[in-house]
Design a protein around this motif. Structure first.
Motif, PDB file in Angstrom:
ATOM      1  N   VAL A  93       3.156  -0.180 -11.630  1.00  0.00           N
ATOM      2  CA  VAL A  93       3.724   0.623 -10.552  1.00  0.00           C
ATOM      3  C   VAL A  93       4.979  -0.072 -10.027  1.00  0.00           C
ATOM      4  O   VAL A  93       4.943  -1.274  -9.746  1.00  0.00           O
ATOM      5  CB  VAL A  93       2.709   0.805  -9.400  1.00  0.00           C
ATOM      6  CG1 VAL A  93       3.327   1.610  -8.269  1.00  0.00           C
ATOM      7  CG2 VAL A  93       1.466   1.505  -9.907  1.00  0.00           C
ATOM      8  N   PRO A  94       6.095   0.653  -9.907  1.00  0.00           N
ATOM      9  CA  PRO A  94       7.318   0.040  -9.379  1.00  0.00           C
ATOM     10  C   PRO A  94       7.199  -0.265  -7.896  1.00  0.00           C
ATOM     11  O   PRO A  94       6.509   0.457  -7.156  1.00  0.00           O
ATOM     12  CB  PRO A  94       8.391   1.102  -9.649  1.00  0.00           C
ATOM     13  CG  PRO A  94       7.639   2.394  -9.706  1.00  0.00           C
ATOM     14  CD  PRO A  94       6.290   2.068 -10.293  1.00  0.00           C
ATOM     15  N   LEU A 140       1.391  -5.019 -11.638  1.00  0.00           N
ATOM     16  CA  LEU A 140       0.301  -4.658 -12.531  1.00  0.00           C
ATOM     17  C   LEU A 140      -0.971  -4.475 -11.705  1.00  0.00           C
ATOM     18  O   LEU A 140      -1.419  -5.405 -11.040  1.00  0.00           O
ATOM     19  CB  LEU A 140       0.086  -5.741 -13.588  1.00  0.00           C
ATOM     20  CG  LEU A 140      -1.079  -5.518 -14.564  1.00  0.00           C
ATOM     21  CD1 LEU A 140      -0.821  -4.282 -15.424  1.00  0.00           C
ATOM     22  CD2 LEU A 140      -1.288  -6.752 -15.434  1.00  0.00           C
ATOM     23  N   ILE A 141      -1.538  -3.269 -11.769  1.00  0.00           N
ATOM     24  CA  ILE A 141      -2.722  -2.942 -10.985  1.00  0.00           C
ATOM     25  C   ILE A 141      -3.893  -2.699 -11.922  1.00  0.00           C
ATOM     26  O   ILE A 141      -3.780  -1.930 -12.878  1.00  0.00           O
ATOM     27  CB  ILE A 141      -2.482  -1.692 -10.110  1.00  0.00           C
ATOM     28  CG1 ILE A 141      -1.323  -1.939  -9.136  1.00  0.00           C
ATOM     29  CG2 ILE A 141      -3.744  -1.324  -9.334  1.00  0.00           C
ATOM     30  CD1 ILE A 141      -0.906  -0.692  -8.378  1.00  0.00           C
ATOM     31  N   MET A 142      -5.006  -3.344 -11.626  1.00  0.00           N
ATOM     32  CA  MET A 142      -6.245  -3.095 -12.364  1.00  0.00           C
ATOM     33  C   MET A 142      -7.006  -1.988 -11.658  1.00  0.00           C
ATOM     34  O   MET A 142      -7.513  -2.185 -10.561  1.00  0.00           O
ATOM     35  CB  MET A 142      -7.087  -4.367 -12.437  1.00  0.00           C
ATOM     36  CG  MET A 142      -8.409  -4.188 -13.176  1.00  0.00           C
ATOM     37  SD  MET A 142      -8.212  -3.872 -14.938  1.00  0.00           S
ATOM     38  CE  MET A 142      -7.754  -5.536 -15.501  1.00  0.00           C
ATOM     39  N   GLY A 143      -7.049  -0.807 -12.256  1.00  0.00           N
ATOM     40  CA  GLY A 143      -7.652   0.347 -11.623  1.00  0.00           C
ATOM     41  C   GLY A 143      -9.121   0.501 -11.930  1.00  0.00           C
ATOM     42  O   GLY A 143      -9.776  -0.416 -12.445  1.00  0.00           O
ATOM     43  N   LYS A 144      -9.633   1.692 -11.617  1.00  0.00           N
ATOM     44  CA  LYS A 144     -11.038   1.991 -11.841  1.00  0.00           C
ATOM     45  C   LYS A 144     -11.342   1.980 -13.332  1.00  0.00           C
ATOM     46  O   LYS A 144     -10.524   2.384 -14.149  1.00  0.00           O
ATOM     47  CB  LYS A 144     -11.393   3.357 -11.253  1.00  0.00           C
ATOM     48  CG  LYS A 144     -11.121   3.472  -9.759  1.00  0.00           C
ATOM     49  CD  LYS A 144     -11.974   2.526  -8.951  1.00  0.00           C
ATOM     50  CE  LYS A 144     -11.768   2.718  -7.459  1.00  0.00           C
ATOM     51  NZ  LYS A 144     -12.587   1.807  -6.661  1.00  0.00           N
ATOM     52  N   LEU A 148       0.830  -1.201   0.000  1.00  0.00           N
ATOM     53  CA  LEU A 148       0.000   0.000   0.000  1.00  0.00           C
ATOM     54  C   LEU A 148       0.867   1.255   0.000  1.00  0.00           C
ATOM     55  O   LEU A 148       0.629   2.190  -0.779  1.00  0.00           O
ATOM     56  CB  LEU A 148      -0.929   0.000   1.214  1.00  0.00           C
ATOM     57  CG  LEU A 148      -1.928   1.163   1.308  1.00  0.00           C
ATOM     58  CD1 LEU A 148      -2.851   1.198   0.096  1.00  0.00           C
ATOM     59  CD2 LEU A 148      -2.744   1.052   2.581  1.00  0.00           C
ATOM     60  N   TYR A 149       1.876   1.276   0.851  1.00  0.00           N
ATOM     61  CA  TYR A 149       2.729   2.461   0.948  1.00  0.00           C
ATOM     62  C   TYR A 149       3.656   2.600  -0.256  1.00  0.00           C
ATOM     63  O   TYR A 149       3.988   3.704  -0.672  1.00  0.00           O
ATOM     64  CB  TYR A 149       3.539   2.414   2.240  1.00  0.00           C
ATOM     65  CG  TYR A 149       4.412   3.635   2.459  1.00  0.00           C
ATOM     66  CD1 TYR A 149       3.871   4.924   2.410  1.00  0.00           C
ATOM     67  CD2 TYR A 149       5.774   3.507   2.717  1.00  0.00           C
ATOM     68  CE1 TYR A 149       4.669   6.049   2.607  1.00  0.00           C
ATOM     69  CE2 TYR A 149       6.576   4.625   2.925  1.00  0.00           C
ATOM     70  CZ  TYR A 149       6.015   5.883   2.864  1.00  0.00           C
ATOM     71  OH  TYR A 149       6.812   6.995   3.051  1.00  0.00           O
ATOM     72  N   ALA A 150       4.062   1.478  -0.832  1.00  0.00           N
ATOM     73  CA  ALA A 150       4.996   1.519  -1.965  1.00  0.00           C
ATOM     74  C   ALA A 150       4.319   1.913  -3.271  1.00  0.00           C
ATOM     75  O   ALA A 150       4.976   2.406  -4.185  1.00  0.00           O
ATOM     76  CB  ALA A 150       5.675   0.158  -2.140  1.00  0.00           C
ATOM     77  N   ILE A 185       3.717  10.747 -10.400  1.00  0.00           N
ATOM     78  CA  ILE A 185       2.825  10.432  -9.279  1.00  0.00           C
ATOM     79  C   ILE A 185       1.402  10.261  -9.785  1.00  0.00           C
ATOM     80  O   ILE A 185       0.674   9.359  -9.350  1.00  0.00           O
ATOM     81  CB  ILE A 185       2.895  11.541  -8.211  1.00  0.00           C
ATOM     82  CG1 ILE A 185       4.309  11.609  -7.611  1.00  0.00           C
ATOM     83  CG2 ILE A 185       1.871  11.304  -7.105  1.00  0.00           C
ATOM     84  CD1 ILE A 185       4.516  12.763  -6.652  1.00  0.00           C
ATOM     85  N   GLN A 186       0.987  11.110 -10.731  1.00  0.00           N
ATOM     86  CA  GLN A 186      -0.347  10.989 -11.324  1.00  0.00           C
ATOM     87  C   GLN A 186      -0.541   9.613 -11.947  1.00  0.00           C
ATOM     88  O   GLN A 186      -1.575   8.956 -11.746  1.00  0.00           O
ATOM     89  CB  GLN A 186      -0.542  12.060 -12.408  1.00  0.00           C
ATOM     90  CG  GLN A 186      -1.863  11.916 -13.174  1.00  0.00           C
ATOM     91  CD  GLN A 186      -1.856  12.688 -14.489  1.00  0.00           C
ATOM     92  OE1 GLN A 186      -0.888  13.376 -14.821  1.00  0.00           O
ATOM     93  NE2 GLN A 186      -2.929  12.561 -15.250  1.00  0.00           N
ATOM     94  N   THR A 187       0.466   9.161 -12.700  1.00  0.00           N
ATOM     95  CA  THR A 187       0.383   7.857 -13.354  1.00  0.00           C
ATOM     96  C   THR A 187       0.292   6.735 -12.338  1.00  0.00           C
ATOM     97  O   THR A 187      -0.528   5.815 -12.468  1.00  0.00           O
ATOM     98  CB  THR A 187       1.615   7.638 -14.252  1.00  0.00           C
ATOM     99  OG1 THR A 187       1.653   8.670 -15.246  1.00  0.00           O
ATOM    100  CG2 THR A 187       1.557   6.275 -14.936  1.00  0.00           C
TER     101      THR A 187
END
Length: 324
Positions: free
Chosen positions: A183-184, A172-176, A146-148, A274-276
């Motif tokens: 995300v690294p 790999l994150i599946m977003g909204k 979560l923090y990373a 950060i936006q990405t």
């Protein structure tokens, strides 16, 4: 109330409780406000799905005509704005009809800030929290990820285990709205993930030996969703706060997301990057963290700079006079 409307309101309130830790009275107020807005829309032959900017503006005029206080009107608009932001992020709508509507003189609230020391305390508490080694390993992985990454809590608890295989330097994150982003991961997060995956593999092997089904989720649960719920993680993070000596009122899954962004920005990260990583569709949403950082820097100067103290300021003036 229509089924669709009930689903929108109940899902929104659940997210507010789980992700932001909204108080019961706040949730009840939001529920009443959104039901009132729904009644107004139905009279105009519309609903949450069809409402346009003109409908929201007409509702505010209606509230004003009723003689409602500015604070009440501001709260109702806030509820509507947050509902539509939630709907946009969840993919229920492709637009936000309330995004450009200004409130009646309400200041924009900045997110709560957790210091790096407070985050470290939460991480240490997570490592020692749990009834078993498996619990402690899972809790460590949850908090480090979560923090990373700055993930939303729904993205975190719903992570499929398949997304964590392969290169541990990226996740790999599946977003909204079904949008994917890479995300690294920080070294501590990679270590925590590796250790949890080893334990998960052992759990799967034990289940297969008993001919039981294995979970596809990184953080499985016996509940209906099949994975750790947002509400359960919210309770966990409060437990970590108490154990770590951090004010529980400041700690929610969302404040960890804020901490990720503000700490990156403080260490020189690019706002677009950060936006990405946060998965924001518009950089304007991310820009709030520049205000948070500016406010924090101002506080630090006022608290610690010697010239900020009246007595020392006078002393400095005398020194300057003597030296001339």
């Amino acid at each position: 109330m229509q089924t669709q409307t009930f689903h929108w309101i109940s899902s929104f309130l659940e997210a507010q409780a789980a992700e932001l830790g909204a108080a019961t009275n706040t949730l009840l107020a939001y529920g009443r406000d959104l039901k009132d807005f729904d009644v107004f829309l139905s009279r105009r032959g519309s609903d949450f799905m069809q409402a346009a900017k003109a409908d929201v503006e007409a509702y505010l005029v209606h509230c004003d005509a009723q003689g409602l206080a500015k604070s009440t009107r501001a709260r109702r608009l806030s509820a509507i704005k947050q509902l539509y932001r939630f709907a946009f992020e969840e993919g229920l709508r492709t637009d936000n009809p309330a995004i450009q509507i200004a409130g009646p003189g309400q200041d924009k609230r900045l997110p709560k800030i957790l210091s790096e020391a407070e985050v470290d305390a939460l991480l240490e508490a997570a490592r020692a929290s749990g009834r078993s080694q498996a619990d402690q390993t899972r809790n460590t992985c949850l908090m480090e990820l979560l923090y990373a990454t700055g993930m939303r809590v729904s993205e975190l608890v719903g992570l499929p285990i398949s997304a964590t295989r392969g290169d541990p330097r990226l996740l790999l994150i599946m977003g909204k709205g079904g949008k994917e982003r890479m995300v690294p991961l920080s070294p501590p997060a990679r270590t925590a993930l590796t250790e949890w995956l080893l334990m998960r593999d052992k759990q799967d092997e034990a289940a297969q030996a008993k001919r039981l089904p294995v979970s596809r989720h990184l953080f499985p649960s016996r509940g209906a969703s099949g994975h750790l719920t947002r509400h359960r993680f919210y309770l966990l993070i409060k437990e970590f706060a108490v154990a770590g000596g951090v004010d529980p009122a400041k700690v929610t899954p969302h404040t960890l997301r804020h901490a990720f962004a503000t700490h990156l920005l403080a260490h020189g990260a690019d706002l677009r990057a950060i936006q990405t990583m946060l998965g924001h569709a518009d950089v304007a949403t991310t820009e709030i963290y520049t205000h948070v950082l500016e406010e924090r820097l101002s506080e630090l100067v006022l608290e610690h700079h010697p010239l900020a103290k009246e007595g020392k300021r006078k002393s400095a003036g005398r020194i300057s006079s003597d030296g001339q």
